[in-house]
Design an enzyme around this catalytic site. Sequence first.
Site: not given
Length: 402
Positions: A213, A117, A215, A357
Amino acid sequence: MREQAEQNFRSSGRQRSGGRRRVVMAAATVAAGVMSLGALAPSAASASSASASSAATAARPDAVQKGLNALVRDGGPPGALASVKDRDGHVRSYTAGVGDLATGAKVPKDGQVRIGSNTKTFTAVVVLQLVAEKKIRLDASVDTYLPGLVRGDGIDGRRITVRHLLQHTSGLPNYTDTLDFPAIQHRYFEPRELVDMALKHKAHSAPGKKWEYNNTNYVLAGLIIQKVTGRPLAEEIDKRVVQRVGLRHTYFPAVGDQTIRERHPKGYVADPQGGPPRDFTTMDPSWAWAAGQMISTNADLNRFFGALLSGRLLPKAQLDQMRTTIPAERLGPGVGYGLGLVSRPLSCGGVSWGHGGDIDGYETRGGVTKDGRAANVAVTRMPGSEAEMKRVEKVVDTALCR
């Protein structure tokens, strides 16, 4: 970037699922001692004693090395590596553990790893550069750039803004919640396919109401970049960020590229049945795309975040927007999330700025400070618990606060 760990945070490839000061001070002390000894002509016995003391100091591992050593002990990840820069610009690399369980090879100093990330920050920088160029508006709707694409149960792209995407306040479902890890190790995904997976599910909240959070947000941001520029995301990141600040060991893997190009420690995933760790170094990272596909080194990540915070990548107005945070307590006490950028309080006072990440095989955590300190740590297994993540974050804090 796998969202399990990322949500517990954090930040990573599946993304779910980021200074050092140096032992140069010890060297300086020894040098000063030598000058004094020469002027005062001490006895041989005292000189011998001073020599023995300095040798013992040199042999004793510093706090960062101790931290890495502790990470790989007692069932921890096979390997760990770090790069630390102090406020005077001195850089030091560290390693611990084993880089290849099959051969016993050492962890290469500053080897490449999958950065998960941390990719989100690269994506956010490109979006904000386009904002500065007046090609994107932060408070314009997603529908402005991707008309009709974002629709579903409680989902309307006309109500979700670009800012919501970068800030993780869109309320969208997270596509990684539905992916079968690690079965998809060699599976290729188109970005639109990832969005479609998310849109099959109900919205988690109304836009702007909650930080969560996700993606999906950054895959949509990547699609907006491609729509506005007419060029591939990887090309825009390379031209606008990687080449601009001289990141020689950082890249966005091409379609079908499942390898890591340069020297690297192998990445592993734990066997749920308690068997030997599984080698996950070779994988197709397309499922992470704009949210977590990139590969880099600890030193390059320090250079990137340092360049970003010093204003080399964004005009002041856009950097200020990026650093305007909202509470993200799921990432830790006092942690704030801006536009693809995380602020984290340090034990010695002040904050560090970075991201972090997690992706199958690797975890990375790091940060930079306003006075030029920087530290990034990588381990060769994605964390399986919040406690494991915090151990890595503690090493970063140690590096920045010593």
